[in-house]
Design an enzyme around this catalytic site. Structure first.
Site, PDB file in Angstrom:
ATOM      1  N   ASP A  50      -7.604  -2.917   3.014  1.00 17.00           N
ATOM      2  CA  ASP A  50      -6.431  -4.085   2.666  1.00 17.00           C
ATOM      3  C   ASP A  50      -6.745  -5.270   3.375  1.00 17.00           C
ATOM      4  O   ASP A  50      -5.911  -6.289   3.200  1.00 17.00           O
ATOM      5  CB  ASP A  50      -5.081  -3.522   3.173  1.00 17.00           C
ATOM      6  CG  ASP A  50      -4.560  -1.964   2.674  1.00 17.00           C
ATOM      7  OD1 ASP A  50      -4.922  -1.912   1.345  1.00 17.00           O
ATOM      8  OD2 ASP A  50      -4.328  -1.184   3.367  1.00 17.00           O
ATOM      9  N   ASP A  77       0.926  -1.257  -0.055  1.00 18.01           N
ATOM     10  CA  ASP A  77       0.164   0.077  -0.147  1.00 18.01           C
ATOM     11  C   ASP A  77       0.982   1.235   0.111  1.00 18.01           C
ATOM     12  O   ASP A  77       2.174   1.178   0.446  1.00 18.01           O
ATOM     13  CB  ASP A  77      -1.050  -0.140   1.043  1.00 18.01           C
ATOM     14  CG  ASP A  77      -1.840   1.229   1.190  1.00 18.01           C
ATOM     15  OD1 ASP A  77      -2.326   1.447   0.261  1.00 18.01           O
ATOM     16  OD2 ASP A  77      -2.242   1.606   2.348  1.00 18.01           O
ATOM     17  N   ASP A 122      -2.519  -1.168   5.607  1.00 21.27           N
ATOM     18  CA  ASP A 122      -2.901  -0.565   7.147  1.00 21.27           C
ATOM     19  C   ASP A 122      -4.256  -0.332   7.248  1.00 21.27           C
ATOM     20  O   ASP A 122      -4.613   0.251   8.451  1.00 21.27           O
ATOM     21  CB  ASP A 122      -2.105   0.930   7.327  1.00 21.27           C
ATOM     22  CG  ASP A 122      -2.479   1.995   6.312  1.00 21.27           C
ATOM     23  OD1 ASP A 122      -3.164   1.707   5.478  1.00 21.27           O
ATOM     24  OD2 ASP A 122      -1.781   3.147   6.544  1.00 21.27           O
TER      25      ASP A 122
END
Length: 915
Positions: free
Chosen positions: A657, A345, A653
């Site tokens: 996700d 990410d 986070d």
């Protein structure tokens, strides 16, 4: 029939269809009609109660878990544990209660570890439920009331204000400067400005600006919205279902161990049956043949393998924890070492998650700003030199910074040993940029604010009125906003000498394009001096403003993350960025980090949605940046890479996700900023939220795999050598050179005592200079099998040769067996020294260099030598194990026959290095 009854019936008839509505495409009036609600009065209490009874509470459905006992018993369903249980049963048949207890103890430890790991993983859906539990302000019967979010129903009219957590998915009906932080759901790094206008049906989730979603936060403004989805039907609820449906894949290690264990189980049973049949065919009594078969089974079972796997992984966990990586699931240690792709990410993982001004254009000049985050550390530079604000020529820059500081509703404060933002990230970046020039909100108190026009999305600007000069009855207006909104109101600008000149819009737009191509979010600033007044209206700023400049803002990459990405790439690991952020911003960050170099490597969620399965898989392999992707697309990308044989690590986070974290071979969550559901879904947590810690964990993981490989290369030749001895003795119809109880002693005491030190081996310095091993490579590769076979043959020669030699010369079976066993132990000790770093480290240490010495092998060797002395010299052990004391010369002979293994190991090391 009353109006309320009609609304209830209409709603009840369309309940199933409501789940499939594209609410962002409908106008506000149509949405209200469809949900049989009222745009001002909301629902009646009676209607809300009826709907609550029909559709249930607004909370996510927790996954029904298995009973604790069933989960515990399922841990026994592993081939490796079948072997251990078989070994335990065999030792029970031999009435050796102590050894049986040891074997069953090892089995129980493995089961308990697996049970604890699975229990921890059950918390993901529960954590996601907590993430959306809140209170909400609702209008029912035209009255404002405060309710628990669980009581909301479809059609409820909800009021939102700054600081609120969104309680359900809402279609917005009215907005007043609303900005919402959706980063946990979409990955968007800055708050999203909201509108009410209908949108195209193909608008991706992250750009549906007339919708707000459960679990996101209101950072600014107010709004009214109508509930269009609750519970599992919300976008967060859909993620919950994705997590539940995601397969928690086994790691390469556990897959290889399972495959190896099954094969070994069949081989052992086959050899035992062959031994029994051959013995009976040679006319031996079935009791003697049965004992020989038992000896073969015991010799072939590597009792120490589960112990060494567990210990090695546990030590890896400890080492990673010291390097800021907490392992939640033990096999993940090894998986990191075999990772071929890291899908990361962007926001908060590769970047600082703190917006920062990096470029300024003012007075026709270009400035850069050093430093990152909200700390006032850095300088404003021109031509790589600090700006001297005491000199002439930087009036436009100063005015631009002042405008960004004063036309601002946020502030930055010191606390918990860091600078913290109270407000929006974009405004925080403007404050920090001004602070770096020595400008603070405190030292501009003389420019007190008189009035404000707050930001509204339809106007795209914010304006503030300040007292400039009371004596001259003069005030000043500052504006900040989009370039389009500001430029159309300006007719002049400052030049490089600080003089007012005619505005050149084309030149400004060219500068905007250049900043945008670097992934910067561009804000424009303007000012206007006006006669003293106490209020501000839009007519005051329609025209006649002075353009002050542009500030380019971005969430910058972490410097240590850039180095970590480079280290991973050097180690043969691909790093791919998967984010919900804008493609332009994501590509710019990726270029700075060395993740991608061409536009062909950048894909958007919209592009992915139009691909068939083959095109999608090809894009997953070739692409390096995936922007504006939905949660299910992140999950799909991980699956596509896994289908190509990649070992995938996924970092993240946010709530968005979580499904991909669970699906990945190893999920890596941020321990500080990570959402609780992301942490629960992950295999590993980073305690410092730093991508660089992943590189350290990969390094440790590779070291763990090498230590496991050494352990297998050490352990299996002992079992194979013993099995060959038993099998050949039966085929030759000779007395057994080694008894079952003596084999158990070798396997459980001598072997484990020497093999455990391998778990403490330090990693070699070249571990990150080599590519990751082929994910399809078997645990027992061809080169490792050759090594095992060579050492196994040597071990067989030692056991069988020493036994036959002593038996022929002395006729004493007990002495022959004792010397054969001690000869094998000597060979094990010399082989251990030849494959560890103990001797090389010791030599380096003696030469005066500060290289840590692996003392574990020395400790293990000393312990085993003492045990072997007791085994052969202590009368009680002689009785238990049918051994006899050795003379000093006989002990030296045992050492001598084991020494040649060193030369064999050196030759093998040239073709199959274990370090």
């Amino acid at each position: 029939m009353t109006a309320n009854t009609i609304a209830t019936n209409t709603f009840a008839q369309t309940t199933e269809d409501l789940l499939n509505y594209e609410w962002h495409t409908l106008g506000e009036q149509k949405v209200v009609q469809t949900l049989a609600s009222h745009p001002e009065a909301g629902l009646s209490h009676e209607e809300a109660t009826t709907r609550h009874q029909q559709m249930g509470a607004n909370q996510l459905t927790a996954k029904s878990g298995k009973s604790p006992w069933l989960r515990f018993l399922e841990q026994f369903n592993q081939p490796l544990l079948y072997i251990l249980l078989t070994a335990g049963l065999v030792t029970l048949l031999l009435k050796d209660w102590i050894d049986a207890g040891v074997i069953f103890g090892v089995t129980l430890i493995n089961v308990i570890i697996g049970y604890i790991q699975e229990s921890k993983a059950e918390g993901a859906i529960a954590a996601l439920s907590k993430a959306v539990t809140t209170e909400a302000t609702v209008i029912r019967n035209s009255q404002k009331t405060r309710l628990a979010s669980t009581e909301l129903v479809l059609g409820d009219l909800v009021l939102l204000a700054s600081g609120d957590k969104v309680p359900a998915d809402l279609r917005l009906l009215t907005v007043r400067g609303l900005q919402v932080d959706e980063s946990a759901l979409t990955g968007e790094s800055v708050p999203v400005e909201k509108v009410t206008a209908s949108l195209d049906v193909e608008t991706p989730l992250a750009e549906r600006s007339n919708m707000v979603y459960a679990g996101s936060f209101v950072t600014f403004g107010q709004a009214e919205g109508i509930v269009v989805a609750i519970a599992d039907a919300t976008e967060t609820g859909r993620i919950s279902q994705l997590i539940e449906s995601s397969t928690n894949l086994k790691t390469p290690l556990t897959r290889n161990i399972d495959k190896f264990s099954k094969s070994l189980l069949y081989v052992i049973l086959g050899l035992a049956a062959l031994t029994f049949a051959v013995g009976l065919g040679q006319g031996e009594s079935w009791i003697d043949v049965f004992k020989a078969s038992v000896a073969l089974v015991v010799s072939a079972i590597p009792e120490g393998l589960p112990a060494i796997v567990t210990v090695t992984l546990a030590i890896g966990v400890s080492r990673m924890a010291r390097r800021k990586a907490i392992i939640r699931k033990l096999p993940a240690v090894e998986t990191l070492g075999s990772t071929t792709v890291i899908c990361s990410d962007k926001t908060g993982t590769l970047t600082e998650n703190q917006m920062t001004v990096q470029k300024i254009y003012a007075g026709g000049q270009h400035y850069t700003v050093s430093g990152i985050g909200y700390a006032p550390d850095g300088e404003i530079l021109i031509d790589q030199q600090p700006v001297d604000f005491n000199a002439d020529g930087h009036i436009a820059l100063w005015e631009s910074l002042e405008a960004g500081l004063l036309c601002n509703d946020s502030h930055i404060e010191w606390g918990d040993r860091q600078w913290n933002l109270v407000g929006t990230p974009t405004e925080g970046a403007l404050i920090t940029a001004a602070n770096k020039a020595g400008l603070t909100q405190a030292n501009l108190e003389q420019l007190s604010r008189i009035d404000t026009i707050p930001f509204e999305s339809q106007f795209q600007y914010m304006a503030t009125l300040h007292e400039l000069d009371a004596k001259r009855s003069l005030n000043v207006i500052y504006l900040k906003g989009s370039v389009e909104a500001i430029l159309q109101r300006c007719d002049r600008m400052f030049d490089a000498q600080g003089q007012l000149a005619r505005l050149n819009p084309a030149a400004v737009e060219q500068e905007v394009a250049g900043m945008a191509n670097q992934g910067l979010r561009v804000l424009a600033f303007a000012s206007k001096e006006v006669a003293s007044k106490r209020s501000l209206d839009r007519n005051d700023i329609d025209r006649g403003l002075v353009f002050l400049g542009l500030q380019g803002i971005i969430d910058p990459p972490r410097e240590e993350a850039i180095a970590a990405v480079k280290a991973c790439q050097s180690a043969g690991i691909q790093v791919k960025m998967i984010t919900g952020d804008h493609a332009l911003t994501a590509a710019a960050i990726a270029r700075q980090m060395g993740i991608c170099s061409t536009e062909a490597q950048v894909f958007t969620g919209q592009q992915l949605a139009q691909m068939d399965e083959n095109e999608f898989t090809q894009a997953a392999e070739e692409g390096m940046v995936f922007a504006r992707v939905a949660p299910e697309q992140k999950l799909h990308l991980v699956k596509a890479l896994q289908s190509q044989g990649e070992i995938v690590a996924m970092t993240g986070d946010g709530v968005n996700d979580a499904p991909a974290l669970k699906q990945a071979d190893i999920g890596v969550a941020m321990g500080i900023a990570g959402a609780e559901v992301a942490k629960e879904s992950a295999d590993m947590l980073l305690t410092d939220d730093n991508f660089a810690s992943i590189e350290a964990a990969v390094e440790e993981g590779r070291g763990v795999y090498r230590n496991l490989r050494k352990a297998i290369a050490f352990l299996l030749p002992i079992n194979v050598g013993e099995s060959m001895t038993i099998l050949i003795a039966i085929l030759l119809a000779t007395v057994l050179p080694i008894l079952p109880i003596q084999i158990l002693w070798l396997n459980m005491v001598s072997s484990v005592g020497l093999i455990v030190p391998l778990a403490f081996e330090p990693k070699s310095g070249q571990v990150m200079e080599q590519p990751p091993r082929n994910p399809r490579e078997k645990l027992l590769s061809g080169s490792l099998l050759k090594r095992i076979l060579a050492i196994s043959v040597f071990n067989w020669v030692v056991i069988f040769g020493v036994f036959q030699w002593i038996l022929q010369t002395t006729g004493n079976e007990a002495l022959a067996r004792t010397m054969a066993i001690n000869g094998l132990v000597a060979a094990e000790v010399f082989y251990l020294l030849s494959i560890t770093q103990f001797l090389p480290s010791l030599v380096v240490r003696i030469q005066g260099k500060r290289t840590p010495v692996a003392y574990a092998p020395a400790i293990g060797i000393v312990a085993v030598v003492i045990l072997q002395c007791l085994f052969s010299q202590w009368s009680m052990m002689n009785q238990v194990f049918d051994t006899t004391p050795l003379t000093f010369i006989q002990a030296l002979i045992c050492m001598g026959v084991g020494l040649p293994v060193v030369f064999i190991a050196l030759i093998l090391q040239r073709f199959d290095p274990l370090n």
